[in-house]
Each structure stands twice: as structure tokens, then as C-alpha cells.
Write a protein that holds these residues in place. Structure first.
Motif, PDB file in Angstrom:
ATOM      1  N   THR A 139      39.166  36.285  31.262  1.00 48.85           N
ATOM      2  CA  THR A 139      39.421  35.046  30.548  1.00 48.85           C
ATOM      3  C   THR A 139      38.885  35.199  29.127  1.00 48.85           C
ATOM      4  OG1 THR A 139      37.319  34.020  31.167  1.00 48.85           O
ATOM      5  CG2 THR A 139      39.178  33.731  32.690  1.00 48.85           C
TER       6      THR A 139
ATOM      7  N   GLU B 224      36.910  33.250  27.718  1.00 51.29           N
ATOM      8  CA  GLU B 224      35.479  32.939  27.790  1.00 51.29           C
ATOM      9  C   GLU B 224      34.682  34.166  28.204  1.00 51.29           C
ATOM     10  OE1 GLU B 224      32.837  29.188  29.347  1.00 51.29           O
ATOM     11  OE2 GLU B 224      34.453  29.911  30.642  1.00 51.29           O
TER      12      GLU B 224
ATOM     13  N   ASN C 293      39.721  29.208  29.123  1.00 54.38           N
ATOM     14  CA  ASN C 293      40.010  29.732  30.459  1.00 54.38           C
ATOM     15  C   ASN C 293      41.365  30.432  30.530  1.00 54.38           C
ATOM     16  OD1 ASN C 293      37.604  28.912  31.743  1.00 54.38           O
ATOM     17  ND2 ASN C 293      38.359  26.820  31.902  1.00 54.38           N
TER      18      ASN C 293
END
Length: 579
Positions: free
Chosen positions: A44, A46, A67
Motif C-alpha cells: 500500500t 502507506e 490504502n
């Protein structure tokens, strides 16, 4: 190190970039219409921001899109870069192609959103001293992450680090899959069947699952979804298939034994990405579940636990094996259902029924795996005439004998074959009295058979019948129907006569009072009234019937009258006794 525009890569390029090409099996192209370099990952955005040196980048816009899956990274500075965007792709740029044309940058951002891109990484300092506010606003609106990349690191440094991190993550996941596979194999090698099969499989896989029997009846569900949602679209094709998307995905597998489908299993993923190796693991789990749901196939194998137990119990009931021989076989196969208080259930289907084998197997699935039956340790054995199930009753607290029968009835009523598909009806279960010693097993089995035989004589078509329901009748089965009618009429005429206006609630109270063996508490619970109300009604009925419910003789007379009335109702012998 300063990052030159993409057009200069083909002329010379840095040595670090050449090394990156070799390590990542990618290439950089001078053709502005080409897609540039690409590596495939499963992170992801992140997660990517935690990996050095990308961890030095700043997430300056599109925070709600962190995400998004980052599957590949491309370095592109051509004006038509948007034409080559792929799903999950993050673009890294020096802003060379859009330094003087903001509309190109906005168009690129919108194209990323349309094609499911991961985000846009911009190295500030060479062509843009600052990212325009209009780009921030559009990224926030679209939830497309914009990263301000650290100036001191090259694109190849960041791509190399991402690839290495993803490789490490994938390796760990593969190791975890291998460990899960090992656990599944260890579980599969255990011969003893257990009602904890589904929780065990779910625990090993690490995902919630739902398991369905042959006719769509739900055997197990530890998801947060309702039965109706889980059964949406049933019956399903007998082929593996993905349902849903993102974090709401599930993998549906038919439980196939040869050409026959024993049921279905749905595995619900809580992660957007899954390795192919993990999908293979799901298939392995499905094979184990299928093995336990279709034991009749294993009866052909003399080495199987199921076959050996079937032979031992059949030999004992046919007087071919001694009780000692049976107990030795039970000890060898770790049969513990006889170690405490237990009840037997004998399930039969007519020998002429076209789906006899299927119905017996489906009933076994319900009795062994249904959530209502998990309070009982059990053993299930195929005999020549049907399926014998032995249930060990809980000993932790006082256990009313009707609790088991009620639970069993609720379990069977949930079967799709019994409730939703009349063409598959035909299952009948005969229940013994409670036993407390292993030596009484033969008596329990005999009670099941006697219940079956009495039901056939009485033409009772109930799915579930308890031995106690016909126990008294066996003493009076040779009485003529005329004698039964006369006796029942004499005793019950004051409350059932058409000429008498009796409150129906009073009659129902009396019927339930005897149904629950004279328990006022159980009767009040069934009728949803206070126990004092039941006591008051019984006093009123005692006056009407001219009886004293505290006297055993009067209670026995009423019990016989209700027994004969029940028999006559099922035989339709007399108009006044029809339901």
C-alpha cells in the motif's frame, strides 16, 4: 543526487541506474511514448512511505488514498504519460513535462484516478520549486496521494528499496503460507473426526469462513454476515470463484468428491492482496473439509478409522463382537462419547429413496458440524440400516432431558433438504433415553429401533421421535382401536367434546403439562405465562375432569388417554381425533 529528465537516460545514465536495471529486470527508454520502467509489487502507499529512502518523502495531499495498492512504479516525464498508466501504478516525475503547463499535471492526476493508479511522486527543486496549490486541491478531491520526494535520492534508489521491501514481505508471506500448509497437513493426518474442524481450519488459514452442506444448509459461520447474505445466489456453480472486491472479497470453493459436490466453503479475506500460493492453500483446506464431510467414500478403505469403527459397532449390535472388543476398538480410536451420560440418535431413510445416501450424509453433516450441536461431543457411525449418532451430554450443569431433543429438533429444522426442498424429505430420527454407562449402549440402540418400529405401526411421520413418546404404547399396542377410542373418550370427553365450551388455552395448558412431564416451569416457559397462571389453569382443569393431579393414578389415566388420542390422530381412525 539531482534527477535529470527522462529524455537523458538513454545517452549515458548513471552507474547506479544501470545496476538498478539489472537488479529489477526493468529498462528505461528514451522513447517518450513508451511506458518507462516498471516493477511489480504488492504494497500500500502507506506501507511504501515507511521504507527508506521513501520514508523521507512527504505526503502532501490525498491523505485518504494511502490504502491504495502500489503494484508498480514508473518514471515518466513525457507529456502523454497518462496514456500508459496501469492499475496500481505510481508515477515518479521531476515535473519536466508539466513545469509550464498545469493542465497537463491536472489531467495526469485525473487519469491516475480513472485507471486506479496508486499516486504521484514529484521531486521538487529542479523544475518546480513548489507543488502548485491547484494540484493539492485536485488530489484531495480525488483521494490521490501526492508525495514530495526527497531531492537527495535518485528514483532508482527509491525503486530498488521498494522492490527489496516487497520481496522481503512476499518472502515472509510465502514462509507463512508454507507454515499454514504444514499445519493443514498435520491436521489432515489425524484420523479422529472432530466437531472443531471448521474453527481449526479457519484458525490455520487466518480468515473467517462459512461452510455449507450439500443442499445449501449452513454448517458453520464465523463471519459477521447473516445467513441470508451468505446464501445469496445459491445454488452456485460447482467451480472456484471470487466474489466481491477489495477488503470485501471472498473465495468460494465447491467441496468436490469426484463428480459429486458435498457442499461449499467461502473464505473471506481481510486483505486486498493474496498470493497465488495462498489460493492453492485454500484448495488444500477445501480437500480436507471434503474428506470429513464425505466419510462414506472412505468406508471402502479398510485402513480408515470410520470403516473400522463402523465394523466394530455393527459387529457388537449383531452379537458378533463382545462388549470388551467394542471398548478396545473405542479406546484405540479415542472414542470418548460413551465416557459419560449420553443419548443415541438413529437416523433412517427409506431404502427405496433415490437420495438415501445423500440424505444420510447431509444429516450427519448437520448433527456433527451445526453450531447448535457443538455443545455435544459426538460420534457418528454408518450401520446397514442407517446412521447411528452417539451424543455425550454436558455435565457442567443440570441438564434437562428435553434440552437435547429440543436442540436436535432445531438443528434438523435448519436443513435445506427438510425445510426448503420437499422432494428430499424422508429423514427420520429415533432418539433413545439417556444412558449413563457404556454397557447400556445396546439398550439405547434397541430403544431407537423400537421407536422406529412403533412409529411405523402408528404411521407417525415425524422427523424426530423420542423413545419415551411410545414407551407406554408398547405395553398396550395389542389393544383394539375401539377400546382405545372408548377409553380416550371417557377420560377426555369433558374437554374435547364439541358440546362443551372449554377455553382452548386451558386445553393447550394441559397438553403441554403432559408434554413436559408435569413440569409447571417448562409449561409456563413454553406458553409464555407465569407459573402461577399454569397452576391456576390446572386447578380449573382438575375440577372439569373430576381428577386430582396430585394422585399418580389420575395422572396415569390422563397419560394413557393422551397417548391413545395421539395414536388415533395419526391413524385418522375417528373424526373427533383428527388434527
Amino acid at each position: 543526487m539531482n534527477e535529470p529528465p527522462a529524455a537523458s537516460y538513454g545517452n549515458a545514465g548513471s552507474s547506479s541506474l544501470r545496476r538498478a536495471r539489472q537488479r529489477l529486470f526493468t529498462r528505461f527508454n528514451t522513447d517518450s511514448t513508451n511506458e518507462g520502467s516498471s516493477i511489480h509489487m504488492h504494497l500500500t502507499v502507506e506501507e511504501a512511505l515507511t521504507i527508506y529512502p521513501l520514508s523521507h518523502a512527504k505526503l502532501v495531499a490525498g491523505h485518504q488514498g494511502v490504502n491504495r495498492m502500489l503494484r508498480s512504479v514508473n518514471v515518466m516525464d513525457a507529456p502523454d504519460a497518462g496514456d500508459w498508466i496501469k492499475t496500481g501504478e505510481m508515477l515518479l516525475t521531476t515535473a519536466y513535462a508539466m513545469k509550464d503547463q498545469l493542465d497537463i499535471a491536472l489531467s495526469l492526476l485525473r487519469m491516475l484516478d480513472e485507471r486506479g493508479g496508486a499516486g504521484l511522486g514529484i521531486k521538487v527543486g529542479r523544475y518546480w520549486s513548489a507543488i502548485p496549490q491547484e494540484l493539492f486541491d485536485e488530489a484531495n478531491r480525488l483521494h490521490i496521494p501526492i508525495l514530495e520526494l526527497p531531492f537527495e535520492f535518485t528514483f532508482s534508489d527509491q525503486m530498488d528499496a521498494l522492490f527489496s521491501a516487497d520481496h522481503t514481505k512476499t518472502t515472509k508471506k510465502l514462509q507463512l503460507v508454507l507454515e499454514k500448509q504444514k499445519q493443514l497437513m498435520q491436521y489432515a493426518l489425524r484420523q479422529k473426526e472432530t466437531g472443531s474442524l471448521f474453527p481449526m481450519i479457519s484458525g490455520i488459514l487466518g480468515y473467517p469462513l462459512a461452510v455449507f452442506g450439500q443442499s445449501g444448509h449452513l454448517l458453520y459461520n464465523n463471519t459477521a454476515l447473516t445467513d441470508e447474505t451468505l446464501l445469496d445466489g445459491w445454488p452456485w456453480p460447482a467451480a472456484p470463484r471470487w466474489e466481491g472486491f477489495g477488503d470485501s472479497r471472498c473465495f468460494r470453493l465447491p467441496l468436490m468428491q469426484g463428480q459429486s459436490c458435498a457442499g461449499c466453503m467461502k473464505i473471506y479475506l481481510n486483505a486486498p492482496h493474496m498470493l497465488k500460493e495462498e489460493e492453492a492453500l485454500f484448495h488444500q483446506a477445501a480437500e480436507i473439509v471434503t474428506h470429513h464431510l464425505t466419510p462414506h467414500v472412505e468406508q471402502r478403505k479398510n485402513t480408515s478409522r470410520q470403516h473400522q469403527l463402523n465394523s466394530a459397532f455393527a459387529g457388537f449390535f449383531n452379537r458378533e463382537f463382545s462388549f470388551h472388543d467394542l471398548m478396545r476398538s473405542c479406546d484405540h480410536h479415542e472414542v470418548t462419547a460413551l465416557s459419560g451420560t449420553y443419548q443415541c440418535v438413529f437416523t433412517t431413510v427409506s431404502l427405496q429413496h433415490p437420495n438415501r445416501s445423500r440424505l444420510l450424509n447431509e444429516t450427519r453433516q448437520l448433527l456433527m458440524y451445526h453450531s447448535l450441536m457443538q455443545a455435544y461431543e459426538s460420534e457418528h457411525l454408518y450401520l446397514e440400516d442407517g446412521l447411528l449418532s452417539i451424543f455425550k451430554l454436558p455435565e457442567e450443569q443440570p441438564f434437562h432431558k428435553k434440552d437435547f431433543t429440543s436442540t436436535l429438533s432445531a438443528c434438523l429444522s435448519g436443513s435445506a433438504s427438510l425445510s426448503r426442498n420437499p422432494n428430499l424429505s424422508g429423514v427420520q430420527c429415533w432418539v433413545s433415553r439417556t444412558k449413563s454407562k457404556p454397557e447400556l449402549l445396546h439398550n439405547a440402540y434397541r430403544e431407537c429401533l423400537e421407536t422406529k418400529q412403533a412409529a411405523e405401526r402408528l404411521q407417525i411421520k415425524h422427523t424426530l421421535l423420542h423413545y419415551e413418546s411410545i414407551e407406554l404404547f408398547s405395553l398396550f399396542q395389542h389393544l383394539s382401536e375401539e377400546a382405545m377410542i372408548n377409553y380416550a373418550t371417557q377420560i377426555l370427553e369433558p374437554i374435547y367434546s364439541k358440546n362443551k365450551l372449554i377455553d382452548p388455552e386451558l386445553v393447550l395448558t394441559l397438553e403441554m403439562y403432559f408434554e413436559y412431564d408435569g413440569s409447571i416451569n417448562e409449561t409456563s416457559r413454553y406458553l409464555f405465562v407465569h407459573r402461577n397462571t399454569v397452576s391456576y389453569r390446572l386447578e380449573k382443569l382438575a375440577d372439569i375432569l373430576q381428577m386430582d393431579f396430585k394422585k399418580m393414578n389420575d395422572l396415569l389415566r390422563l397419560k394413557l388417554a393422551f397417548l391413545f388420542r395421539s395414536y388415533l390422530k395419526h391413524r385418522d381412525s375417528h373424526e373427533m381425533y383428527r388434527t
